[in-house]
Design an enzyme around this catalytic site. Sequence first.
Site, mmCIF file in Angstrom:
data_model
loop_
_atom_site.group_PDB
_atom_site.id
_atom_site.type_symbol
_atom_site.label_atom_id
_atom_site.label_comp_id
_atom_site.label_asym_id
_atom_site.label_seq_id
_atom_site.Cartn_x
_atom_site.Cartn_y
_atom_site.Cartn_z
ATOM 1 N N LYS A 23 54.541 31.377 -61.763
ATOM 2 C CA LYS A 23 53.546 30.405 -61.465
ATOM 3 C C LYS A 23 54.138 29.870 -59.971
ATOM 4 O O LYS A 23 55.147 28.926 -59.494
ATOM 5 C CB LYS A 23 53.240 29.227 -62.167
ATOM 6 C CG LYS A 23 52.199 28.208 -62.177
ATOM 7 C CD LYS A 23 52.329 27.331 -63.131
ATOM 8 C CE LYS A 23 50.607 26.695 -63.026
ATOM 9 N NZ LYS A 23 51.230 24.951 -64.072
ATOM 10 N N SER A 82 46.618 25.345 -65.550
ATOM 11 C CA SER A 82 46.655 25.530 -64.236
ATOM 12 C C SER A 82 47.502 26.758 -64.251
ATOM 13 O O SER A 82 47.290 27.296 -63.325
ATOM 14 C CB SER A 82 47.626 24.044 -63.833
ATOM 15 O OG SER A 82 48.302 23.894 -63.864
ATOM 16 N N SER A 86 48.686 23.435 -69.778
ATOM 17 C CA SER A 86 48.751 24.668 -68.436
ATOM 18 C C SER A 86 48.934 26.076 -68.607
ATOM 19 O O SER A 86 48.796 26.908 -68.404
ATOM 20 C CB SER A 86 48.694 24.111 -67.388
ATOM 21 O OG SER A 86 47.929 22.932 -66.900
#
Length: 533
Positions: free
Chosen positions: A109, A184, A208
């Site tokens: 990420k 996210s 997330s």
Amino acid sequence: MSVFSLEAAQGNPVTSETVDRLCSELGVSIDPSEKEAYTRLLAVFHDASEQLMSLEDYIPKADSTRFKREEVHFPEREHNSHGAWAWKCRIVDTKAQGGKLHGKTFAIKDNVAVKDVPMLLGTNFIKGYVPDCDATVVTRIIEAGGEIQGKSVCENMCHSATSHSSGTGVVESPFAKGYSSGGSSSGSGVLVALGEVWGAIGADQGGSIRVPAANCGVVGMKPTFGLVPYTGSGSNEPTNDHLGPMTRNVLENALFLEVIAGNDNIDDRSFAAPRPSDIPTYSAVQDIPANKPLAGKRFAVITESLSTPATDPRVIETFERAVSKFEDLGATVEQVSIPIHANGAAIWTGISKVGGFLAKTSGSFGRRGHQMLSLNNLLHPMAQENWDEAYVSTKNIYLNGLYAVQQFPQLLAKATNLSRQLRDAYDAALDTYDLLLTPTLPYVATSHAAPDAEPLEQIQKQVGLTSNTAPFNQSGHPVLALPIGMLEALEGPGVGEKVKLPVSMQLIGKWWDEMTVYEASYAWERSNNWRIM
């Protein structure tokens, strides 16, 4: 307090007017007879601070020779079909001799540092940041034989639970373009679901990992707070920060966690975690009995999780059918009322908005660990051009946080106390039950907000979305998001085509008891095909 001198250096900028300004900001006055003394004390503090800031920063070493960075580039659109790659690269251990992750590929990420690979953080709020260190999880993946293939898109500053906010553009659902892949950790969920990588690191500050896992039909684990070190990762608010594995199935997820878990002696979030050598063999869940593997286990559905804002009744029906399958596996399932769960997201908000604002301005305080100073320098002080490029949720955090500091100065402390009450309530239920269960999300993925959508239209797409995920960031319990079925979209471009999107369930365990979470998840997954449920 240590004072090393009472004489200021030549050219020191502190004057009595400086002290007057500070007192004015504090809302106090100072005795005129004492002003010279405090001016001198402030001046020598200024000198000491300048001296400290002139020292070379300490940065954890990254072995760029052994772990050589190759093919670092921004992906062309034809090689990024769903907009999920933020940056591409290739990093392997040149001295690798097998390992638990040998031959497996990974995405990281894009709020997690990979040295010499640009970190976009999904935003134009800040630009040009290239980390000077590797996150602990990155090093552990490479040392275990894994191959880093790039950075997965992170929603804007990790501030969106839907996937239309990134500065690089929307991240499309792997099931139907035009729909959210969740946020996210949107890119991580999509790349795993598409099979472009074996696994991906997600970061979870309010859901997330679990939100994109739910929308993408993959398995996402938010481990016990601190089990996976956060070193080298962009923080929103330190007590909410979690890193965890995202994979296509439970067994792969368990193996992945084995590699990245354990205290790293840097990040204070991880100090209570076992040493890496003492981490349980989570992948041993594959050896549970075939017949009634959950015999004797007691699970409970949190009653309050079934009536969160904007809940789609079809999600509850799908969840209840999935929960009933645990009884076929030998477990008993009941319901338990935990009234404070209904306030869990509000408690999280009090901490994430105020703490998130303070962390972006003054920086995280009261912590032991590594601070990425080059990133901090880009975040603060903020200029108008930063503000103009900020996503609506980022602006909202700044406004909410500053307002709370001024108007509700005890809000952060009060929310912190209530977060302990929240944890105690879950712990009390877990004294009776082995696991707690909730729907992950109250509704299936929404369509993307329009590119020119007004702020409220952008936020509307995620109202109530994290009501069942955010409370566990503050309580710190391990939570796994498991796909359990499919439902037709009710809005968006796929309605006429009867597009189906995933539904997910959360399994919540005791602190440090990821093994029980994996056992129940693996047993359910092995016995059910969620894609046809």
